[in-house]
Design a protein around this motif. Structure first.
Motif, mmCIF file in Angstrom:
data_model
loop_
_atom_site.group_PDB
_atom_site.id
_atom_site.type_symbol
_atom_site.label_atom_id
_atom_site.label_comp_id
_atom_site.label_asym_id
_atom_site.label_seq_id
_atom_site.Cartn_x
_atom_site.Cartn_y
_atom_site.Cartn_z
ATOM 1 N N GLY A 101 -13.673 9.587 7.457
ATOM 2 C CA GLY A 101 -14.933 9.028 6.954
ATOM 3 C C GLY A 101 -15.782 10.061 6.223
ATOM 4 N N LYS A 102 -15.864 11.262 6.773
ATOM 5 C CA LYS A 102 -16.642 12.322 6.102
ATOM 6 C C LYS A 102 -15.959 12.737 4.803
ATOM 7 C CE LYS A 102 -18.552 14.404 10.322
ATOM 8 N NZ LYS A 102 -19.878 13.781 10.239
ATOM 9 N N MET A 103 -14.619 12.742 4.828
ATOM 10 C CA MET A 103 -13.871 13.118 3.621
ATOM 11 C C MET A 103 -14.131 12.108 2.507
ATOM 12 S SD MET A 103 -9.785 13.745 3.356
ATOM 13 C CE MET A 103 -9.369 12.001 3.398
ATOM 14 N N ALA A 104 -14.094 10.819 2.858
ATOM 15 C CA ALA A 104 -14.361 9.791 1.839
ATOM 16 C C ALA A 104 -15.792 9.937 1.308
ATOM 17 C CB ALA A 104 -14.146 8.398 2.438
ATOM 18 N N ALA A 105 -16.730 10.204 2.213
ATOM 19 C CA ALA A 105 -18.134 10.367 1.790
ATOM 20 C C ALA A 105 -18.278 11.573 0.873
ATOM 21 C CB ALA A 105 -19.022 10.529 3.030
ATOM 22 N N ALA A 106 -17.612 12.674 1.199
ATOM 23 C CA ALA A 106 -17.710 13.886 0.377
ATOM 24 C C ALA A 106 -17.131 13.636 -1.017
ATOM 25 C CB ALA A 106 -16.969 15.036 1.062
ATOM 26 N N LEU A 107 -16.003 12.920 -1.078
ATOM 27 C CA LEU A 107 -15.368 12.649 -2.372
ATOM 28 C C LEU A 107 -16.292 11.800 -3.248
ATOM 29 C CD1 LEU A 107 -11.768 12.042 -1.021
ATOM 30 C CD2 LEU A 107 -12.426 13.863 -2.590
ATOM 31 N N ARG A 108 -17.003 10.859 -2.627
ATOM 32 C CA ARG A 108 -17.938 10.032 -3.385
ATOM 33 C C ARG A 108 -19.101 10.883 -3.919
ATOM 34 N NH1 ARG A 108 -17.198 5.812 0.284
ATOM 35 N NH2 ARG A 108 -15.480 4.821 -0.796
ATOM 36 N N ARG A 109 -19.579 11.805 -3.078
ATOM 37 C CA ARG A 109 -20.683 12.669 -3.513
ATOM 38 C C ARG A 109 -20.250 13.669 -4.581
ATOM 39 N NH1 ARG A 109 -21.568 10.111 0.539
ATOM 40 N NH2 ARG A 109 -23.541 9.692 1.614
ATOM 41 N N LEU A 110 -18.968 13.964 -4.631
ATOM 42 C CA LEU A 110 -18.467 14.823 -5.712
ATOM 43 C C LEU A 110 -18.487 14.084 -7.051
ATOM 44 C CD1 LEU A 110 -15.394 16.662 -4.119
ATOM 45 C CD2 LEU A 110 -17.502 17.711 -4.936
ATOM 46 N N PHE A 125 -20.838 18.960 4.581
ATOM 47 C CA PHE A 125 -19.720 18.124 5.042
ATOM 48 C C PHE A 125 -19.895 17.704 6.504
ATOM 49 C CE2 PHE A 125 -15.542 17.372 6.880
ATOM 50 C CZ PHE A 125 -14.902 16.603 5.922
ATOM 51 N N ALA A 126 -20.244 18.668 7.354
ATOM 52 C CA ALA A 126 -20.280 18.410 8.806
ATOM 53 C C ALA A 126 -21.279 17.312 9.170
ATOM 54 C CB ALA A 126 -20.609 19.694 9.554
ATOM 55 N N ASN A 127 -22.317 17.153 8.356
ATOM 56 C CA ASN A 127 -23.353 16.157 8.689
ATOM 57 C C ASN A 127 -23.297 14.900 7.832
ATOM 58 O OD1 ASN A 127 -24.738 17.447 10.907
ATOM 59 N ND2 ASN A 127 -25.230 19.044 9.401
ATOM 60 N N LEU A 128 -22.205 14.714 7.116
ATOM 61 C CA LEU A 128 -22.081 13.495 6.304
ATOM 62 C C LEU A 128 -21.862 12.282 7.203
ATOM 63 C CD1 LEU A 128 -19.706 14.652 3.409
ATOM 64 C CD2 LEU A 128 -22.086 13.934 3.174
ATOM 65 N N PRO A 129 -22.350 11.113 6.800
ATOM 66 C CA PRO A 129 -22.017 9.891 7.554
ATOM 67 C C PRO A 129 -20.578 9.492 7.248
ATOM 68 C CG PRO A 129 -23.216 9.344 5.561
ATOM 69 C CD PRO A 129 -23.140 10.845 5.600
ATOM 70 N N ASP A 130 -19.983 8.705 8.135
ATOM 71 C CA ASP A 130 -18.635 8.201 7.866
ATOM 72 C C ASP A 130 -18.699 7.076 6.841
ATOM 73 O OD1 ASP A 130 -17.444 9.930 9.588
ATOM 74 O OD2 ASP A 130 -17.333 8.528 11.262
ATOM 75 N N GLU A 131 -17.828 7.137 5.852
ATOM 76 C CA GLU A 131 -17.735 6.059 4.864
ATOM 77 C C GLU A 131 -16.278 5.627 4.766
ATOM 78 O OE1 GLU A 131 -19.472 7.157 1.087
ATOM 79 O OE2 GLU A 131 -21.407 7.631 2.013
ATOM 80 N N GLY A 132 -16.049 4.412 4.259
ATOM 81 C CA GLY A 132 -14.675 3.906 4.126
ATOM 82 C C GLY A 132 -14.087 4.258 2.769
ATOM 83 N N PHE A 133 -12.790 4.023 2.640
ATOM 84 C CA PHE A 133 -12.126 4.176 1.346
ATOM 85 C C PHE A 133 -12.342 2.895 0.545
ATOM 86 C CE2 PHE A 133 -10.114 7.062 4.236
ATOM 87 C CZ PHE A 133 -9.844 8.184 3.470
ATOM 88 N N ASP A 134 -12.170 3.001 -0.769
ATOM 89 C CA ASP A 134 -12.316 1.813 -1.602
ATOM 90 C C ASP A 134 -11.062 0.942 -1.493
ATOM 91 O OD1 ASP A 134 -14.911 2.057 -2.896
ATOM 92 O OD2 ASP A 134 -14.080 3.893 -3.765
#
Ligand code: SF4
Length: 384
Positions: A58-67, A202-211
């Motif tokens: 979830g954090k990885m998906a959120a980080a990719l969106r913020r990129l 990254f450590a404090n990002l909310p969990d997000e889903g993949f598209d």
């Protein structure tokens, strides 16, 4: 020198591929799409001070969106698709008694090794592309269609635990969409550099889903990240296709061990399937030599070049202290299987968006369109 003053992080790590991604992300003319391999989500958090093997899809998906990616898709969808094709390829070969054993083809280091050292056995390699390349071909065809995008404008990035995957994506045959199916491959570490470079916490990002739909996946896909995972995922599907009954025990633990070679005989209906799981190329040599002499009676063999499979790939966060390396690999592996066990759907053929992809676009596994987009050919690279 000026470069290193302006961009200390990039200069320090010489990460040219990540620079290409950053440039593309800044280009408003491009539609930026990303996919992430299963092993990335159990390791990337280590770069941000979280526990070894922390599971953070979830954090990885959120980080990719913020990129700045327009669509955050998932190689796991490609892994489910691989099982649909490879499972059916296995059933076909076993039924016809032809070109057995079938070797998996997800690991580009293993594929290239076969091309260089054992070209006479290339017919035994599955013709399936790896999940990365299947996903890449689908992103620029079906993905272009559902997003109403010109494929020429899609910039497709893949995040891998692997330093061999860029070679795979650069192979001239990996242009089934009519374009380079995967434009740039970066490693888990390079993604971490991009996230740090952008100042994302990254450590404090909310969990997000993949598209959806190309980010939808089952537990079978997520275990591709560990040695034995492709075998287990394929057996879950092959069992249900052959017997038309639910598999009695979904956790196939005998393929999950840590030894370099694991073998078993699996009963599927009337069929006795002899299988092997191999981690590390040196461990496959006796099997290949036996096969050359006509002494092999295996049906299906998974081979991964890295000692624990992709969780221990060369592009993953480095664990410099040897005494922690084993802990990191164990935690990453445990996280992979925990993720699998927590998902509602755990068999590739149950992924509703995979079913939809076949209904709307591909037709059937091993069909004409699937063959064109999802399968490949190999060539001898043996020095004369
Ligand atoms: Fe790459 Fe290693 Fe995984 Fe093979 S096993 S695909 S070399 S990370």
């Amino acid at each position: 020198m000026l470069e290193s003053v302006k961009e200390p992080l990039f200069a320090a790590y010489n990460i040219g591929q990540a620079k290409k991604v950053r440039e593309a992300l800044a280009n408003p003319q491009l539609f930026k799409v990303v996919q992430c391999a299963p092993a990335v989500r159990v390791a990337i958090a280590e770069e941000f001070g979280l526990n070894l093997g922390a599971l953070t899809p979830g954090k990885m998906a959120a980080a990719l969106r913020r990129l700045g990616f327009n669509k955050v898709y998932d190689t796991n969808f490609g892994a489910d698709l691989t099982i649909m094709e490879e499972g059916n390829e296995l059933i076909k070969r076993v039924t016809e008694g032809k070109d057995l054993p079938l070797f998996t083809s997800c690991c580009p280091a293993w594929v290239k090794f076969m091309e260089q050292a054992y070209p006479e056995l290339l017919k035994n390699l599955s013709t399936c592309k790896s999940p990365q390349q299947m996903q890449g071909a689908i992103i620029k065809t079906y993905g272009a269609k559902i997003n109403n995008m010109d494929p020429a404008k899609i910039f497709s990035v893949s995040v891998m635990p692997c330093t061999c995957k860029p070679f795979e994506s650069d192979r001239p045959e990996m242009m089934a969409s009519g374009y380079k199916d995967v434009d740039v491959v970066i490693t888990t570490r390079e993604l971490a550099y991009l996230i740090k470079d952008k100042g994302i916490d990254f450590a404090n990002l909310p969990d997000e889903g993949f598209d959806l739909p190309l980010g939808d996946y089952t537990g079978a896909a997520t275990i591709f990240g560990s040695t034995g995972g492709v075998m287990e995922a394929a057996l879950r599907t092959a069992y249900e296709i052959i017997t038309k009954n639910p598999i009695p025990k979904i956790d196939i633990e005998f393929v999950r061990g840590g030894e370099g070679v694991r073998t078993a005989t699996v009963q599927i209906g009337d069929l006795e399937l002899k299988i092997a799981v191999v981690a590390g190329l040196k461990n496959v040599l006796p099997i290949l030599e036996d096969l050359k002499k006509g002494k092999s009676d295996y049906h299906f063999i998974e081979v991964m070049a890295c000692p624990e499979g992709c969780i221990s790939g060369g592009g993953q966060p480095k664990v410099l202290l040897e005494e922690y390396r084993g802990i990191a690999y164990k935690n990453r592996k445990d996280a992979i299987y925990k993720h699998d066990s927590e998902l509602k759907l755990r068999k590739s053929h149950e992924n509703p968006d995979i079913k939809k992809l076949y209904d709307e676009f591909l037709g059937e596994p091993l069909g004409k369109q699937s063959h064109h987009l999802l399968h490949t050919k190999y060539k001898s690279r043996k020095e004369k």
